[in-house]
Design a protein around this motif. Structure first.
Motif, PDB file in Angstrom:
ATOM      1  N   LEU A 256     -27.677 -37.124  55.099  1.00  0.00           N
ATOM      2  CA  LEU A 256     -26.917 -37.321  56.327  1.00  0.00           C
ATOM      3  C   LEU A 256     -26.901 -36.001  57.100  1.00  0.00           C
ATOM      4  N   TYR A 257     -28.060 -35.370  57.104  1.00  0.00           N
ATOM      5  CA  TYR A 257     -28.263 -34.104  57.796  1.00  0.00           C
ATOM      6  C   TYR A 257     -29.756 -33.945  58.019  1.00  0.00           C
ATOM      7  N   THR A 258     -30.154 -33.021  58.861  1.00  0.00           N
ATOM      8  CA  THR A 258     -31.567 -32.804  59.142  1.00  0.00           C
ATOM      9  C   THR A 258     -32.225 -32.126  57.940  1.00  0.00           C
ATOM     10  N   SER A 259     -33.215 -32.787  57.355  1.00  0.00           N
ATOM     11  CA  SER A 259     -33.840 -32.264  56.138  1.00  0.00           C
ATOM     12  C   SER A 259     -35.349 -32.448  56.186  1.00  0.00           C
ATOM     13  N   ASN A 260     -36.060 -31.448  55.711  1.00  0.00           N
ATOM     14  CA  ASN A 260     -37.507 -31.561  55.525  1.00  0.00           C
ATOM     15  C   ASN A 260     -37.862 -31.922  54.090  1.00  0.00           C
ATOM     16  N   ILE A 261     -36.837 -32.098  53.250  1.00  0.00           N
ATOM     17  CA  ILE A 261     -37.057 -32.355  51.826  1.00  0.00           C
ATOM     18  C   ILE A 261     -36.844 -33.823  51.491  1.00  0.00           C
ATOM     19  N   GLU A 262     -35.812 -34.438  52.065  1.00  0.00           N
ATOM     20  CA  GLU A 262     -35.483 -35.828  51.766  1.00  0.00           C
ATOM     21  C   GLU A 262     -35.246 -36.602  53.068  1.00  0.00           C
ATOM     22  N   PRO A 263     -35.382 -37.929  53.024  1.00  0.00           N
ATOM     23  CA  PRO A 263     -35.317 -38.724  54.263  1.00  0.00           C
ATOM     24  C   PRO A 263     -33.887 -38.974  54.738  1.00  0.00           C
ATOM     25  N   TRP A 264     -33.778 -39.340  56.014  1.00  0.00           N
ATOM     26  CA  TRP A 264     -32.489 -39.773  56.543  1.00  0.00           C
ATOM     27  C   TRP A 264     -31.963 -40.942  55.708  1.00  0.00           C
ATOM     28  N   SER A 265     -30.651 -40.969  55.520  1.00  0.00           N
ATOM     29  CA  SER A 265     -30.034 -41.988  54.673  1.00  0.00           C
ATOM     30  C   SER A 265     -30.009 -43.368  55.320  1.00  0.00           C
ATOM     31  N   TYR A 266     -30.254 -44.363  54.514  1.00  0.00           N
ATOM     32  CA  TYR A 266     -30.118 -45.764  54.934  1.00  0.00           C
ATOM     33  C   TYR A 266     -28.716 -46.021  55.461  1.00  0.00           C
ATOM     34  N   PHE A 267     -27.724 -45.398  54.864  1.00  0.00           N
ATOM     35  CA  PHE A 267     -26.335 -45.673  55.226  1.00  0.00           C
ATOM     36  C   PHE A 267     -25.945 -45.100  56.584  1.00  0.00           C
TER      37      PHE A 267
ATOM     38  N   THR B 153     -28.364 -45.129  59.373  1.00  0.00           N
ATOM     39  CA  THR B 153     -29.051 -45.874  60.439  1.00  0.00           C
ATOM     40  C   THR B 153     -29.517 -47.262  60.028  1.00  0.00           C
ATOM     41  N   GLY B 154     -29.376 -47.619  58.751  1.00  0.00           N
ATOM     42  CA  GLY B 154     -29.831 -48.932  58.303  1.00  0.00           C
ATOM     43  C   GLY B 154     -31.286 -48.963  57.884  1.00  0.00           C
ATOM     44  N   GLU B 155     -31.929 -47.797  57.883  1.00  0.00           N
ATOM     45  CA  GLU B 155     -33.326 -47.723  57.462  1.00  0.00           C
ATOM     46  C   GLU B 155     -33.586 -46.322  56.900  1.00  0.00           C
ATOM     47  N   THR B 156     -34.046 -46.249  55.662  1.00  0.00           N
ATOM     48  CA  THR B 156     -34.351 -44.960  55.055  1.00  0.00           C
ATOM     49  C   THR B 156     -35.403 -44.223  55.872  1.00  0.00           C
ATOM     50  N   GLY B 157     -35.096 -43.000  56.235  1.00  0.00           N
ATOM     51  CA  GLY B 157     -36.036 -42.179  56.995  1.00  0.00           C
ATOM     52  C   GLY B 157     -35.893 -42.277  58.495  1.00  0.00           C
ATOM     53  N   LYS B 158     -35.066 -43.203  58.976  1.00  0.00           N
ATOM     54  CA  LYS B 158     -34.895 -43.374  60.429  1.00  0.00           C
ATOM     55  C   LYS B 158     -33.808 -42.430  60.939  1.00  0.00           C
TER      56      LYS B 158
END
Length: 529
Positions: free
Chosen positions: A124-135, A137-142
């Motif tokens: 739930l933060y800007t990361s180059n290591i792991e994707p944006w959380s599904y929780f 935006t409703g889509e992992t990596g979005k």
């Protein structure tokens, strides 16, 4: 030009007379210059140096002690438990929810937020290591649109309100069953060689794999490096609860076989605990190597083993989660320790007071011990009174280092009597967090203090040389000889103070700075005439 020169010399004279906290003597004694042992009166007089104005007489006094207590609350993002409340909120709606929560905590005299930013190998933060959380935006990596950094937003808004921001991470959970199906950006697929699937639909990083430990270490260091956080927080999920795999053993045959083949001699259970122990020690040391003032906290399951203390029954984190939390506390691998004591005071097999006393007896390195309270669903007919009583018991046991963390923020809002019971009871006054004495910090200098008579009031302003190290201020005002204290946020640098209040007269004002580890500077006090 001549007039400006005189003003400058006058100000320099004032600063020289009160610039060092060590040289501020009792007002019955002469004020001494910080660069000489001679009284100012004995120094060769300069016709251009004015005397200290009567409204700015510096003096030493006995200020009241400031109340201290850690008052934290967990804010969970996993499964949209607390924030954001849904995956389809707009950015403005997400921000509005966050601000509403933070305002509520500030208004009810809390002082810390434990915010979940990594529920399951996501961000739930800007990361180059792991994707944006599904929780989020409703889509992992979005990414959120328009793009913003939720963690940065939470940090800034929390600090504006005088609240600490602790980042809460689940170290080993790779995917939550409520997080949709793992897509190509999920760490389940990106780290498939170190991820195992559990029978309840969750995925877990294998704690024994060195690649797991390295990956999570990099995630933690990245956050500590880039964000102005106050602490890193792990919860009770290490090896998963047995129910997550429907009672079957954790599927780590690959790493266990490699360990045995290499000559390992530990039992499988001891080997698992050793994996976690080494990881906890590593994270603690790496955080402090990066930023000495960022604390590390863990909130383990409340029972170490059944029978500790005598009469305690229930699950064993030692045997089920392979978490030897007692060892971490004994060795001081945490700065604060928050066992989840989610039972009532009168619970026969899991008594709140008995467990807290036992954990306190194991706190040999004198770390902060702040129990987790089950504010949402503790099994009591009068939940607010139960929680209030648990806070009072904690204060009796923990003394000046008291504190607690509430699970969760929903427990404060879903029961109409909870917040009033706390605010008009144990949380009636604001409090600073207890001082973290074992972590090194550059001492804050005594602030400067300026006062201007405005007739019915005094306009007061203050600052300090190393202001970037200040987290809060404490402003003291004295009416009819009685001191009052007020905790202020870091960005408040002035205040208008009435000369008369409730029939009392303002006698003096004092200010001191507080750093982010709770250390106090010396104060500067001035009389008002």
């Amino acid at each position: 030009m001549r007039g400006n020169t005189l003003k400058l010399i006058f100000l320099l004279g004032v600063f020289a007379s009160c610039g060092s906290s060590k040289t501020l003597a009792d007002n019955a004694k002469p004020i001494r210059n910080q660069n000489t042992t001679k009284p100012v009166s004995s120094v060769k007089k300069d016709s251009m140096v004015a005397k200290l104005p009567s409204t700015e007489e510096v003096f030493r006094t006995n200020l009241p002690e400031i109340k201290r207590e850690f008052r934290g609350v967990w804010i969970a993002s996993v499964a949209n438990i607390n924030w954001p409340s849904k995956t389809n909120l707009t950015v403005d709606q997400q921000k509005a929810e966050a601000i509403s929560m933070l305002d509520m905590l500030k208004d009810n005299n809390f002082n810390a937020v434990i915010f979940q930013i990594r529920p399951s190998a996501d961000a739930l933060y800007t990361s180059n290591i792991e994707p944006w959380s599904y929780f989020l935006t409703g889509e992992t990596g979005k990414a959120p649109y328009p793009n913003y950094d939720p963690l940065q937003f939470w940090i800034e808004e929390a600090h504006k309100r005088g609240l600490e921001l602790h980042v809460w991470l689940n170290p080993y959970r790779a995917h939550h069953a409520n997080g949709g199906s793992p897509n190509s950006l999920s760490m389940v697929n990106k780290l498939s060689d170190i991820v195992v699937r559990l029978k309840n639909g969750m995925y877990w990083l294998d704690p024994a794999d060195p690649k797991t430990q390295g990956h999570v270490s990099n995630v933690v260091k990245d956050i500590v490096q880039r964000y102005d956080i106050d602490a890193v927080h792990f919860d009770d999920y290490f090896y998963p609860y047995a129910t997550y795999n429907r009672g079957a053993d954790f599927p780590d045959n690959k790493t266990w076989s490699a360990y045995v083949s290499s000559g390992g001699t530990l039992s499988r259970a001891d080997w698992r605990r050793d994996n976690v122990n080494k990881f906890v020690e590593r994270i603690y040391k790496e955080i402090h190597a990066e930023k000495s003032y960022v604390r590390f906290g863990i909130s383990p399951f409340g029972i170490w083993k059944p029978g500790y203390p005598e009469g305690i029954t229930g699950s064993s984190q030692y045997d089920e989660l392979y978490a030897d939390a007692k060892l971490w506390l004994n060795n001081g691998w945490v700065d604060y320790f928050s066992p989840q004591l989610y039972w009532t005071i009168d619970s026969k097999g899991q008594g709140f007071e008995a467990l807290l006393n036992w954990w306190q007896s194991e706190n040999t390195m004198k770390r902060h011990l702040w129990p987790g309270l089950n504010t949402v669903e503790v099994r009591s007919s009068d939940r607010p009174t139960e929680i209030k009583n648990q806070i009072e018991i904690s204060r009796q046991i923990l003394k000046n280092g008291a504190g607690e963390i509430h699970w969760s923020i929903a427990g404060l809002t879903k029961n109409a009597n909870m917040l009033p019971t706390l605010k008009y009871g144990p949380y009636k006054e604001k409090a600073l967090v207890p001082r973290t004495a074992w972590l090194k910090a550059v001492p804050l200098q005594a602030p400067t203090l300026f006062m201007t008579d405005s007739g019915a009031s005094v306009q007061v302003s203050w600052s300090v040389k190393n202001i970037k190290d200040v987290f809060q201020w404490v402003l003291f005002t004295q009416y009819n000889g009685i001191w009052e204290a007020e905790i202020l946020t870091m960005d408040q640098l002035s205040k208008e103070i009435p000369k008369y209040k409730e029939g009392k007269t303002l006698n003096a004002v004092a200010i001191k700075a507080i750093d982010r580890l709770g250390n106090e500077s010396d104060y500067l006090a001035k009389k008002v005439k």
